[in-house]
Scaffold this motif. Structure first.
Motif: not given
Length: 375
Positions: A142-169
């Protein structure tokens, strides 16, 4: 005569769990292609690499969640080096709540109840992945709930750029969507789009024959032999096809079996099926309304509040614009989406300026729709 009467400890069910809506069967029929696509997306994780992201898209009750959970189950049985985490975004719709669930899956216990900062929570997750050489895959249902709460960008950004903060993640995401109109390219920021780039996996509505196959599979393992006739299976399948939601048919079988037991009968009757449908038909309504955007709910409410069985689209648009301030293009798209979800029906009247005026009517009792919108 007594042999037709069930004793207190007898039942028409062999394994009643086959008729539970959250039951995951051994075989997921008619979703082989989608399962292959999902397995292709996650397969790099089995080799210690970053998985491909995916977007599972389809109407409610088309097997999206079941397919993802099935693949996740197979992953967990195959290795401890891949950590699949399923998130219900109706329940957890903030970045912190989602990462708290990821933390719980990784460590086996929730983060401190006193609360820690997101930065610290995130850091502990990323460090664990690197130290243990584990790959994270998060399914956001139900990803649309994240879109509605304006959290989708932050969730995906944190998940998918994790390797930039912690190399190797290494982490990947699977978005599960019932909204066929949601446009990722339009609604996500360019920074997130550039790292998400999901494999699109479509889940079409089941055909009548596919529905029959799936119901017969559940009947074979769920009921005692001879409990329901072929003719009644066909009827359950037809009712299910009308809603487009497989959950309706599965729930109907359970209710029909219980109705037969209430009569102390070893077989399901036509009346048992009809009574079951009266309750089960709202399964689709419950799930579908929960997946709607607030503007789509407002549109349904306009029809309910009109007190009419059907409305001309022009009159409905005037009410909708007054309530939301949105233009005709948005209105037109929403009406078509609600028709696709089998919540409203549309009929051309042949009248109007272009001869294309439409009558819009609810496919459910307006009172039942109203109750669910106001929850």
């Amino acid at each position: 005569m007594t042999k037709d009467i069930l004793l207190w400890d007898q039942t028409v069910f062999k394994e009643q769990e086959y008729f539970e809506l959250d039951f995951l069967p051994e075989n997921l029929l008619h979703r082989e292609a989608q399962m292959r696509s999902l397995k292709f997306s996650v397969s790099p994780a089995l080799r210690g690499s970053t998985p491909l992201n995916a977007c599972c898209r389809g109407a409610p009750g088309t097997g999206k969640t079941s397919a993802v959970l099935k693949v996740f189950s197979e992953l967990e049985n195959a290795t401890q080096k891949v950590v699949p985490v399923y998130i219900n975004c109706q329940l957890d719709s903030t970045r912190y709540a989602i990462f708290a669930q990821i933390f719980k899956k990784l460590f086996g216990y929730p983060p401190p109840s006193s609360g820690i900062s997101f930065k610290k929570l995130f850091s502990q997750i990323a460090k664990h992945l690197v130290e243990k050489k584990r790959v994270l895959i998060v399914a956001l249902d139900d990803f649309n709930y994240l879109m509605a709460s304006k959290e989708a960008d932050e969730v995906l950004y944190s998940l998918l750029r994790m390797h930039e903060v912690q190399p190797g993640a290494k982490a990947g995401a699977i978005a599960i969507l019932s909204d066929l109109t949601l446009d990722m390219a339009r609604d996500l920021t360019p920074q997130v789009q550039s790292v998400f780039l999901p494999e699109e996996i479509l889940f079409p509505q089941y055909s009548l024959e596919e529905i029959k196959d799936i119901l017969k599979y559940r009947i074979k393992y769920g009921f005692m032999q001879g409990v329901i006739s072929e003719e009644l299976v066909d009827r359950v399948a037809r009712y299910t096809a009308e809603t487009g939601d497989l959950r309706v048919g599965i729930n109907m079988l359970k209710r029909a079996g219980l109705n037969a037991e209430r009569r102390a009968s070893r077989t399901i009757s036509e009346e048992d099926v009809e009574r079951a449908y009266e309750g089960s038909r709202y399964v689709h309504l419950n799930y579908t309304i929960r997946s709607l955007k607030k503007e789509e709910k407002a549109l349904l409410k306009c029809i309910v509040e009109s007190g009419k069985d059907e409305m001309m689209s022009g009159e409905l648009y005037d009410r909708f614009r007054e309530k939301t301030g949105l233009g005709y293009t948005s209105f037109y798209e929403m009406v078509n989406r609600l028709e696709g979800l089998k919540l409203v029906s549309l009929n051309n009247t042949g009248k109007g300026v272009r001869g294309q005026s439409r009558l819009v009517s609810l496919m459910y009792d307006p009172k039942e729709v109203g109750k669910r919108i106001d929850v």
